[in-house]
Design a protein around this motif. Structure first.
Motif, PDB file in Angstrom:
ATOM      1  N   GLY A  77    -111.212  77.071 -10.277  1.00 42.47           N
ATOM      2  CA  GLY A  77    -111.049  75.628 -10.133  1.00 42.47           C
ATOM      3  C   GLY A  77    -109.712  75.166 -10.685  1.00 42.47           C
ATOM      4  N   ASP A  78    -108.692  76.011 -10.576  1.00 46.67           N
ATOM      5  CA  ASP A  78    -107.381  75.651 -11.101  1.00 46.67           C
ATOM      6  C   ASP A  78    -106.372  75.693  -9.959  1.00 46.67           C
ATOM      7  N   LEU A  79    -105.715  74.572  -9.729  1.00 47.59           N
ATOM      8  CA  LEU A  79    -104.768  74.526  -8.620  1.00 47.59           C
ATOM      9  C   LEU A  79    -103.330  74.718  -9.080  1.00 47.59           C
ATOM     10  N   GLY A  80    -103.167  75.079 -10.339  1.00 46.56           N
ATOM     11  CA  GLY A  80    -101.809  75.295 -10.837  1.00 46.56           C
ATOM     12  C   GLY A  80    -101.232  74.036 -11.477  1.00 46.56           C
ATOM     13  N   ILE A  81     -99.985  74.179 -11.925  1.00 46.42           N
ATOM     14  CA  ILE A  81     -99.314  73.065 -12.602  1.00 46.42           C
ATOM     15  C   ILE A  81     -98.285  72.461 -11.660  1.00 46.42           C
ATOM     16  N   SER A  82     -98.249  71.165 -11.623  1.00 46.98           N
ATOM     17  CA  SER A  82     -97.266  70.505 -10.774  1.00 46.98           C
ATOM     18  C   SER A  82     -95.882  70.686 -11.356  1.00 46.98           C
ATOM     19  N   PRO A 303     -96.910  73.665  -5.829  1.00 43.08           N
ATOM     20  CA  PRO A 303     -98.319  73.661  -6.265  1.00 43.08           C
ATOM     21  C   PRO A 303     -99.020  72.366  -5.871  1.00 43.08           C
ATOM     22  N   ALA A 304     -98.339  71.246  -6.039  1.00 44.21           N
ATOM     23  CA  ALA A 304     -98.954  69.969  -5.697  1.00 44.21           C
ATOM     24  C   ALA A 304     -99.228  69.889  -4.204  1.00 44.21           C
ATOM     25  N   ILE A 305     -98.232  70.307  -3.407  1.00 42.84           N
ATOM     26  CA  ILE A 305     -98.398  70.220  -1.956  1.00 42.84           C
ATOM     27  C   ILE A 305     -99.572  71.086  -1.502  1.00 42.84           C
ATOM     28  N   VAL A 306     -99.605  72.310  -2.029  1.00 42.71           N
ATOM     29  CA  VAL A 306    -100.707  73.203  -1.645  1.00 42.71           C
ATOM     30  C   VAL A 306    -102.037  72.598  -2.058  1.00 42.71           C
ATOM     31  N   GLY A 307    -102.066  72.072  -3.281  1.00 40.97           N
ATOM     32  CA  GLY A 307    -103.313  71.477  -3.767  1.00 40.97           C
ATOM     33  C   GLY A 307    -103.761  70.326  -2.891  1.00 40.97           C
ATOM     34  N   ILE A 308    -102.831  69.450  -2.583  1.00 35.57           N
ATOM     35  CA  ILE A 308    -103.196  68.286  -1.764  1.00 35.57           C
ATOM     36  C   ILE A 308    -103.689  68.740  -0.398  1.00 35.57           C
ATOM     37  N   THR A 309    -102.918  69.648   0.210  1.00 35.64           N
ATOM     38  CA  THR A 309    -103.288  70.103   1.538  1.00 35.64           C
ATOM     39  C   THR A 309    -104.675  70.718   1.533  1.00 35.64           C
ATOM     40  N   LEU A 310    -104.941  71.482   0.458  1.00 36.31           N
ATOM     41  CA  LEU A 310    -106.250  72.125   0.366  1.00 36.31           C
ATOM     42  C   LEU A 310    -107.355  71.073   0.273  1.00 36.31           C
ATOM     43  N   VAL A 311    -107.104  70.075  -0.574  1.00 33.29           N
ATOM     44  CA  VAL A 311    -108.108  69.019  -0.720  1.00 33.29           C
ATOM     45  C   VAL A 311    -108.323  68.311   0.624  1.00 33.29           C
ATOM     46  N   VAL A 312    -107.202  68.024   1.295  1.00 36.21           N
ATOM     47  CA  VAL A 312    -107.319  67.324   2.571  1.00 36.21           C
ATOM     48  C   VAL A 312    -108.072  68.172   3.587  1.00 36.21           C
ATOM     49  N   SER A 313    -107.765  69.478   3.615  1.00 37.91           N
ATOM     50  CA  SER A 313    -108.443  70.277   4.645  1.00 37.91           C
ATOM     51  C   SER A 313    -109.916  70.447   4.320  1.00 37.91           C
TER      52      SER A 313
END
Ligand code: SF4
Ligand code: SF4
Lengths: 336, 693
Positions: A77-82, A303-313
């Motif tokens: 449950g860790d999406l990394g650090i922005s 990291p932020a972009i990947v996290g957001i995209t993942l949440v959106v998908s």
């Protein structure tokens, strides 16, 4: 039915894993270097600083290793650090998402509540004044540029008439409602903050109308077309021969059949509202995901972009799941 | 009511259930006003049954819809009166109309597949108008609903009530539709082609139900159909419609025996009948119904009428009483005379001797299974057992009919024999050569000699090519003409052969009527001088008169060109009129095979008995077969017909082989001839006729 749901859930989970992989690869393979965006011209010209910086963010590791780290994090449950905010991406998302979810959901409900009845009325009174009005309204909603609509709304109802509050989620001098969800409407009810509820609701009116404008138009047109089709079916004629009241025919016989394409569109529209509120959020100073996305993208904050995209998908997948389940509710032929 | 003052005292006190006077309905189209129903009058009393018959476009369905004021927007009732028990239906306000419809007057429509709402449970659809008309509270209505389903012969009514329409076959859905229709015990039931979409044994079941309603509850029934046989088996009286007008109204039996309007005469004589002599030509009239936008000023039938006189072209005949209780719209029969019977059909040429010659087209133990796509990753693969071991042989110059209900595999058999499908097992021989697994290239030289004609000529003709191009193409492709010019001449000949004008070559398929299109596709099949033509339901989409034209044409061509036909059909009377030999299929197997005359005179297999007796014809004793054919997904063990067979016994658990049971006759049954409620009372005259030949 249970089997159907189980199958869909399994499929959705599979899709989510696949999506994470694809998203990570795309984000890391596109050209563009966050170094420049983060360090500035001067520091970026010093190879030592750049190398240290890269090592710090793990950007010097080979791709597959980075993916491994990403996946392990994801499982915990860790999406990394922005890179930009230096905060865990998940925390950022947790902070901004509720604002967007609240806005998009209200906009979505608004589109359904206005679009479906308007579409039904337009189909039933085909070529009447309601039909013409609905057509004009849909055209306006679909074709008006969002930013123009947003500024016009603000100028007229806030600046001119003073009927609506200004930008933001809540009065700037008030405290946001306390609560576990971050959705102000729910939190204010939860904490019994009646003024907070009114204030949040008032602030939602203009942005949700602006955001919903295009969707209202689409839902109206789709409902109208589907209803016209449904009203021509033989079972409608059979219902007339039964001597049912016209409204019973429309609501009980024609509407459930017409809703199938509307649900398809609705699911798509909701997902789009969630992901596409950037313009509206910007004009209305709405502290939501849209703005967060915009800043992260400008900073090439991977990291932020990947996290957001993942949440959106994942949101898309969930909405899809909801759509599939509504099909099954609406149409017994789908339940297998 | 003020009407009672003007009613002559001779009529009974009770007004008839339905009284239609000079009904006129128009369609407002862009091209102008189409007079779809133009002066139709009739009355139906309590307990009476009235049929309305006519070809497509005659206005019969519009009449039916007008009666309940269920017309679409572009249709308007512009004249006449409709009275229900003395009440003026046309004057009813919307609320009154609603209270009346579905309560006292109900309607059953043609297509049971689309008439039920797919997303509502059956019970709800059967009971909602019981409740909405205030007849019963919901709980009671539900009980009645289940009872109605049971009364209509729906299997397991409690379970059916909770199901959705897609879980039912067409026949079951039509039963549900009937249950909906009679839910409130209406005084009047209007049925618009209620059995057209159904197989013949299922049709017999539904017609039985209709008769039962009329007899038990005294429901007045108006039955609309293109099929005189259907009407004759339910209705005492009939109205014949042509070009929007009623042209004859009389007792059904009288119309069948002695039609007084030339159109009714043509209709009666165009229908192949089971008691007509074998090989008799059908009577057909040329031409088509008039353009509804430009109706002739005189009699509307005048352009096609074989009996016309000078007066017909200029004066429009009124509906006149031609005999007690009979009315017709014709100048010639106005004085009460009958129309002559059609000319005695020429005795068909004796069928060519074909015993010694090897068969032209032959199937040996032919099998075709279609594997269905798996429903999910782990589901077992399911197979449709379409054809399950068929032996059949078509001799030279012969016409062999293959009959059966939908799903019996007859169309698949046709496609196997022409190698449009590849068989799963068994072999196909054409002109003695094995073509079971022949490649497309190997088949190419054979194709010209083995042609196929399909049911829907429109779907099989390229809409973007002119008829000339469609016909030239195969001629050139197979090198049958030296030049384009020669090919074009050949097309002219072909069109003449099938009874079309050579000039039609420049037209596109949509410019033709259904019958003409079927002629075009026959011309295409003939373009390459075939030896055998496999025709899959070539006339089932056509009106009876056009059907007669096409059948006569096919028969002439056979005699002139020495063709062999394999003729697939569900209509037994058509097969009997057209074929020398018949094979009956059930669940992918042939259950009986033999000379047409003998099979229809004395069927041996119980299924054939039921099938022939289910054909709606006046004055026939009928065997109504229960149940429906089993699923083709899992074949039953033993005799496939066992579940429905009235004389099944323990021995039937063994599958019966197809064996010779009488000279020239084969049947797949352990007890051939045991089930014999001899259903076909052959008219003595025609039997004698037949034996004399
Ligand atoms: S009125 Fe004349 S044209 Fe018309 S049906 Fe009678 S005979 Fe034929
Ligand atoms: S074999 Fe038995 S079940 Fe089958 S048709 Fe003959 S009698 Fe009926």
């Amino acid at each position: 039915m249970a089997r159907y749901i189980g199958k869909r859930l399994l499929l959705a989970a599979l899709m989510a894993v696949l999506a994470s992989c694809v998203i990570f690869l795309i984000a890391n393979l596109v050209p563009g270097d966050p170094v420049l965006a983060q360090l500035g011209d001067v520091a970026a010209s010093d190879p030592a600083i750049v190398a240290r910086w890269r090592a710090k963010w793990g950007l010097d590791l080979p791709l597959w290793e980075r993916y491994g780290i990403f996946l392990t994090g994801l499982l915990h449950g860790d999406l990394g650090i922005s890179i930009a905010t230096h905060r865990p991406v998940l925390d950022d998302i947790r902070q901004y998402a509720p604002a967007t979810i609240e806005l998009a959901t209200i906009a979505f409900l608004l589109s359904l509540v206005i679009g479906i009845p308007l579409g039904i009325a337009a189909a039933v009174r085909r070529d009447g004044w309601i039909d013409s009005a609905a057509r004009a309204l849909s055209l306006l909603g679909v074709s008006a540029p969002t930013f123009w609509l947003a500024f016009m709304m603000l100028a007229i109802f806030y600046g001119g008439l003073g009927w609506a509050p200004g930008p933001g989620r809540i009065d700037p001098i008030a405290f946001p409602p306390e609560g576990p969800t971050g959705l102000f409407l729910i939190d204010s009810i939860w904490s019994g903050d009646w003024e907070g509820f009114q204030d949040s609701l008032a602030h939602l009116v203009l942005p949700s109308i602006v955001l919903a404008a295009a969707t209202i138009g689409l839902i109206t047109r789709t409902t109208r077309a589907a209803m016209l089709d449904s009203l021509q079916q033989d079972y409608v004629r059979v219902s007339r021969a039964k001597g049912l009241h016209e409204w019973a025919i429309i609501l009980r016989h024609a509407l459930p059949n017409a809703l199938v394409p509307v649900v398809t569109l609705g699911g798509l529209a909701y997902a789009n509202l969630l992901a596409g509120a950037v313009m509206t959020e910007t004009v209305f100073a709405w502290p939501g995901l849209g703005r967060y996305t915009f800043t992260s993208a400008a900073a090439l904050d991977f990291p932020a972009i990947v996290g957001i995209t993942l949440v959106v998908s994942i949101t898309f997948l969930l909405v899809n799941l909801a759509v599939d389940l509504s099909y099954a509710l609406l149409d017994p032929r789908v339940r297998r | 009511m003020d009407g009672s003052l003007t009613t002559p005292p001779t009529t009974t006190l009770d007004p008839p259930v339905l009284e239609v006077e000079d009904l006129r309905t128009v369609f407002l189209t862009d091209a102008g006003v189409v007079r779809a129903v133009d002066g139709v009058s009739f009355r139906v009393g309590a307990g009476e049954t009235l049929g309305i018959v006519g070809e497509s476009g005659s206005g019969k369905s519009v009449t039916a819809l007008s009666l309940l004021r269920l017309l679409d927007e572009q249709a308007r009732i512009v004249g006449g009166t409709i009275r229900f028990k003395g009440q003026d239906v046309l004057a009813m306000r919307p609320a009154e109309l609603r209270a009346w419809r579905g309560d006292q007057a109900a309607m059953v429509f043609q297509d049971p597949m689309t008439g039920l709402n797919p997303v509502l449970r059956i019970l709800r659809q059967v009971t909602e108008h019981i409740v909405s008309h205030g007849r019963m509270p919901p709980a009671e209505a539900r009980q009645r609903g289940v009872g109605l389903l049971r009364r209509m012969g729906v299997a397991a009514p409690e379970r059916a009530a909770a199901s959705y329409p897609h879980q039912f076959s067409g026949g079951m859905r039509q039963r549900v539709m009937l249950a909906i229709g009679v839910a409130n015990d209406p005084a009047l039931l209007i049925a618009d082609e209620p059995t057209t979409a159904l197989d013949v044994t299922i049709q017999a079941q539904i017609l039985d139900l209709l008769r039962g309603l009329n007899e038990e509850f005294g429901t007045a029934i108006v039955l609309v159909s293109h099929d005189l046989g259907v009407i004759a088996s339910v209705c005492r009286r009939v109205v014949v419609m042509y070009a929007g007008e009623a042209v004859e109204e009389a007792a059904t039996a009288e119309v069948l025996a002695d039609p007084r309007h030339p159109y009714a005469w043509a209709l009666v004589n165009a229908v192949p009948r089971l008691d007509a002599p074998i090989g008799a030509r059908l009577t057909s009239i040329e031409g088509m119904p008039p353009d509804p936008l430009h109706l002739p000023q005189g009699c509307r039938f005048e352009p096609r009428c074989p009996f016309k006189i000078a007066r017909c072209a200029t004066e429009h005949p009124p509906m006149l009483e031609v005999a007690p209780g009979r009315r017709a719209r014709c100048w010639v029969t106005a004085d009460g005379r009958s129309l002559p019977r059609p000319a005695v059909p020429a005795t068909p040429a004796a069928p060519a001797a074909r015993d010694a010659a090897p068969p032209l087209l032959e199937a040996r133990d032919l099998v075709k299974h279609f594997v269905l796509p798996r429903r999910s990753l782990f589901a077992p693969a399911e197979k449709v057992h379409a054809v399950n071991g068929v032996d059949i042989a078509l001799g030279r110059g012969e016409s062999l009919g293959v009959v059966g209900e939908s799903g019996c595999g007859k169309s698949t058999l046709a496609r196997l024999l022409t190698r449009l499908h590849e068989p799963t097992a068994g072999s196909v021989l054409f002109e003695g050569r094995d073509i079971t697994h022949a490649s497309p290239a190997a088949l190419r030289p054979l194709r010209p000699r083995l042609q196929m004609v399909f049911q829907d000529p429109y779907a099989s003709l390229n809409p973007r090519m002119t008829v000339g191009e469609i016909l030239v193409e195969p001629i050139l492709a197979h090198g049958r003409a030296a030049s384009r010019q020669a090919a074009r001449e050949r097309v002219g000949e072909l069109l003449t052969t099938v009874g079309l004008k050579p000039g039609f070559a420049s037209r596109y398929p949509h410019e033709f009527s259904g019958g003409q299109r079927q002629r075009v596709s026959i011309a295409r099949a003939l373009a390459l001088d075939p030896a055998a033509v496999v025709a899959d339901e070539p006339v089932s989409a056509l009106d009876v008169n056009v059907q007669a034209q096409v059948l006569n044409l096919m028969q002439d061509l056979q005699q002139r060109l020495g063709l062999s036909y394999l003729f697939i059909a569900h209509d037994l009377a058509v097969v009997r009129a057209f074929c020398d030999r018949v094979a009956v299929m059930y669940l992918g197997r042939i259950v009986e095979e033999g000379p047409a005359a003998e099979i229809f005179a004395a069927p041996l297999h119980p299924y054939t008995v039921a099938l022939t007796s289910a054909i709606p014809e006046p004055g026939r004793q009928r065997v109504v077969l229960g149940g429906e054919p089993p699923s083709t997904l899992r074949l039953p063990e033993g005799c496939a017909f066992r579940a429905r067979c009235p004389v099944a016994r323990a021995a039937c658990a063994e599958p019966p082989p197809l064996r010779e049971v009488a000279p020239g006759r084969r049947a797949a049954c352990h007890f051939p001839g045991d089930f014999a409620p001899h259903p076909t009372p052959v008219r003595s005259a025609s039997l004698a006729d037949h034996q004399r030949r």
